[in-house]
Structures are given as structure tokens and as C-alpha cells.
Scaffold this motif. Structure first.
Motif, short mmCIF file in Angstrom:
data_model
loop_
_atom_site.label_atom_id
_atom_site.label_comp_id
_atom_site.label_asym_id
_atom_site.label_seq_id
_atom_site.Cartn_x
_atom_site.Cartn_y
_atom_site.Cartn_z
N ASP A 51 0.80 -1.37 -0.03
CA ASP A 51 -0.05 0.02 0.11
C ASP A 51 0.83 1.24 -0.20
O ASP A 51 0.10 2.26 -0.18
N GLY A 52 2.17 0.97 0.15
CA GLY A 52 3.14 2.38 0.36
C GLY A 52 3.18 2.82 1.67
O GLY A 52 2.28 2.47 2.67
N TYR A 53 4.32 3.36 1.91
CA TYR A 53 4.88 3.79 3.30
C TYR A 53 4.20 5.29 3.73
O TYR A 53 4.56 6.38 2.93
N PRO A 54 3.26 5.58 4.75
CA PRO A 54 2.83 6.79 4.74
C PRO A 54 3.78 7.73 5.46
O PRO A 54 4.81 7.09 6.20
N ALA A 55 3.38 8.87 5.55
CA ALA A 55 4.44 10.00 6.20
C ALA A 55 4.41 9.55 7.51
O ALA A 55 3.44 9.24 8.22
N GLY A 56 5.54 9.84 8.16
CA GLY A 56 5.77 9.60 9.65
C GLY A 56 6.25 8.03 9.84
O GLY A 56 6.77 7.77 10.87
N VAL A 57 6.20 7.20 8.89
CA VAL A 57 6.86 6.06 8.75
C VAL A 57 8.10 5.67 8.19
O VAL A 57 8.33 6.05 7.05
N THR B 177 18.88 13.06 -1.31
CA THR B 177 18.46 11.99 -0.62
C THR B 177 16.86 11.95 -0.70
O THR B 177 16.26 12.88 -0.32
N VAL B 178 16.19 10.73 -1.01
CA VAL B 178 14.81 10.54 -1.27
C VAL B 178 14.57 9.42 -0.62
O VAL B 178 15.45 8.59 -0.67
N HIS B 179 13.38 9.37 -0.19
CA HIS B 179 12.67 8.20 0.49
C HIS B 179 11.55 7.86 -0.23
O HIS B 179 10.53 8.57 -0.38
N ILE B 180 11.55 6.44 -0.94
CA ILE B 180 10.49 6.02 -1.79
C ILE B 180 9.57 5.37 -0.93
O ILE B 180 9.63 4.26 -0.30
#
Length: 281
Positions: free
Chosen positions: A34-40, A77-80
Motif C-alpha cells: 500500500d505504500g509507506y505513509p508519512a511518519g513511517v 536523498t529521497v525516501h521512496i
């Protein structure tokens, strides 16, 4: 086709994790689907570097220079966080890219030193290879874990697992660090199912009192710990580290069900590590 394979592998693994009561693996699969929500916090393999570009309305995306290497490393740097289905689309689209907007604060800092880019939106872009690298990492992790389950004899015919399987299963996840912090034996934080940190170093080889105190601090009853002593006294010391005869796993399965305020997938790795330290192997 590759997208469907990746998705189906995760979906097929989900009921196995549920049956084996591996809560962190279940959570990891959920996030990957489902994807990683903000804050995780995303796993390490989802952190990469993109190219910093300014979006010129006439000429399109134009490279931006960052004079300070440390700043460039940080800003690029990016968080996918995208779900695996979105990333796997890149298999059939060789020119696929993903863009990640830079925050207004950092954009303003960059643009203050480069007047030509004032008011241009700034993004970080990653290419197809980095998108697919995430997908392949997930698939390799699933394959390796499946082989580890098989090596431990956890086969689960028709998705049926014994209590002994459920006891052994958490140990198969130790080397995979699902979701970044799976089964980090001995360093279980307060946010992980109510455990406090337990230090296995307090256990002395051959000193059962030290093992008894440690297991009781995990929530095992005094009676169950004494039952363990009878089991250990009646079984030979295992030759391989962390390997035990069936009676030890049987004890852990039965005693683990009576541990208060904890789930078996958290208790088992800590107890196994403690018994290993006590046996000195």
C-alpha cells in the motif's frame, strides 16, 4: 508480467506471516503493498539519491548545482514511499522516472544563491534502475526468507503450522530486518508490543539462576522456568548455536502461550538467545 509477479509474491506471503503470527512481517507486507505513509520510516533499500533539477516552464527540467557536497548529499536523498505496484510499472517502461518535490524551505535556500532559478519548482528525480532496484530487493528478500523457512523445516502444508513452527518462525526473520527493526533480539523498544529493553549479557553460562531471572523478567512464570531446567538437564547440549532438540521448542511453545502482555513472535527470539547464552554455544 513482472509487476504481477512481484505483487502476487507479497500477497502469497501474507497469509503465511499471519498463520505464523509474525506481526512485523505482516506490517512490512502491508506497507510494501500500500505504500509507506508519512511518519513511517522506510527500509534502507528504499532510500536513495536523485538528481536535483529545477523545473523551467520553457525548457523543462534543468540541473541545479549545489556547491557544498554535504548539502548536495542531504538534498538529493529521497525516501521512496510508493507501493510496489507503482514501482514495478517501470519494468515495461524503460524511460520511467519518479520525481520528489523539494520542500519550500530548502528550495528557497538553493534559489537564493542561484537567481536564475528563482520561483522555479525544484525536484529530485530517480530513474528506472533505482525504481526496479527496490522491487528486486523485495523479491530477493521474500525468496531468501522462504528458503530460510524451508531450511528450518517450516513447510506449512495447506497453510497449517504447528506450535513448534510458530516458535521457530521468528528466528528466521532475524537476518532480514523487515521494516527496518524486525526481531532485534535484546533491543526491543517500548514501542514494540510493550517490551522494555532486556540485556542478555546478564546471563552467565551454566548459571541457571541468571537464566531464571532473565526469563521471568520477560514474563515467564517461575513454574515454567523450572520446567525448562528439567528439559535442559535431560537433553544434550546442541552442537550448533541456536539449535535445540524438539523438547526445548515444545516447552517454549507451551510456556510462551502463558506469557502476559507479550506475543510469542517477540518472546521466542529473546528466550532462544538467553538459553543459547546459558548453554554457552
Amino acid at each position: 508480467m513482472n509487476m504481477m509477479i512481484s505483487y502476487q509474491e507479497l500477497v502469497r506471503t501474507f497469509p503465511i506471516a499471519v498463520k505464523l503470527q509474525l506481526t512485523d512481517v505482516i506490517e512490512w507486507i502491508d506497507f510494501e503493498l500500500d505504500g509507506y505513509p508519512a511518519g513511517v520510516t522506510v527500509p534502507d533499500y528504499r532510500i536513495t539519491r536523485g538528481r536535483i533539477l529545477g523545473h523551467n516552464p520553457i525548457n523543462g527540467l534543468i540541473p541545479m548545482l549545489v556547491s557544498n557536497q554535504q548539502d548536495e548529499d542531504m538534498l538529493s536523498t529521497v525516501h521512496i514511499r510508493a507501493p510496489i505496484t507503482e514501482l514495478a510499472l517501470a519494468y515495461d517502461n524503460p524511460g520511467s522516472t519518479m520525481v520528489f518535490p523539494l520542500s519550500t524551505e530548502f528550495s528557497n535556500q538553493l534559489q537564493s544563491n542561484q537567481p536564475d532559478f528563482l520561483r522555479f519548482p525544484i525536484v529530485r528525480r530517480i530513474t528506472q534502475s533505482k525504481m526496479l532496484n527496490v522491487v528486486e530487493h523485495i523479491r530477493n528478500r521474500l525468496l531468501s526468507w522462504s528458503l530460510e523457512l524451508e531450511q528450518q523445516g517450516i513447510l506449512g502444508e495447506n497453510l497449517q503450522f504447528s506450535q513448534q513452527d510458530k516458535v521457530r518462525a521468528p528466528m528466521t526473520t532475524n537476518n532480514f530486518h523487515f521494516n527496518g527493526n524486525i526481531n532485534n533480539a535484546g533491543v526491543i523498544g517500548a514501542e514494540n508490543h510493550g517490551f522494555n529493553q532486556h540485556n542478555v549479557q546478564q546471563i552467565t553460562t551454566g548459571n541457571f539462576d541468571s537464566l531464571k531471572s532473565y526469563l521471568e523478567s520477560l514474563g515467564f512464570t517461575a513454574e515454567d522456568v523450572l520446567d525448562l531446567k528439567l528439559v535442559l538437564d535431560s537433553e544434550p547440549t546442541p552442537r550448533e548455536t541456536g539449535k535445540f532438540l524438539p523438547k526445548v521448542y515444545d516447552w517454549l511453545g507451551k510456556a510462551g502461550e502463558r506469557v502476559l502482555n507479550a506475543s510469542l513472535d517477540k518472546v521466542a527470539p529473546l528466550a532462544i538467545e538467553a538459553i543459547t547464552k546459558y548453554l554457552g554455544n
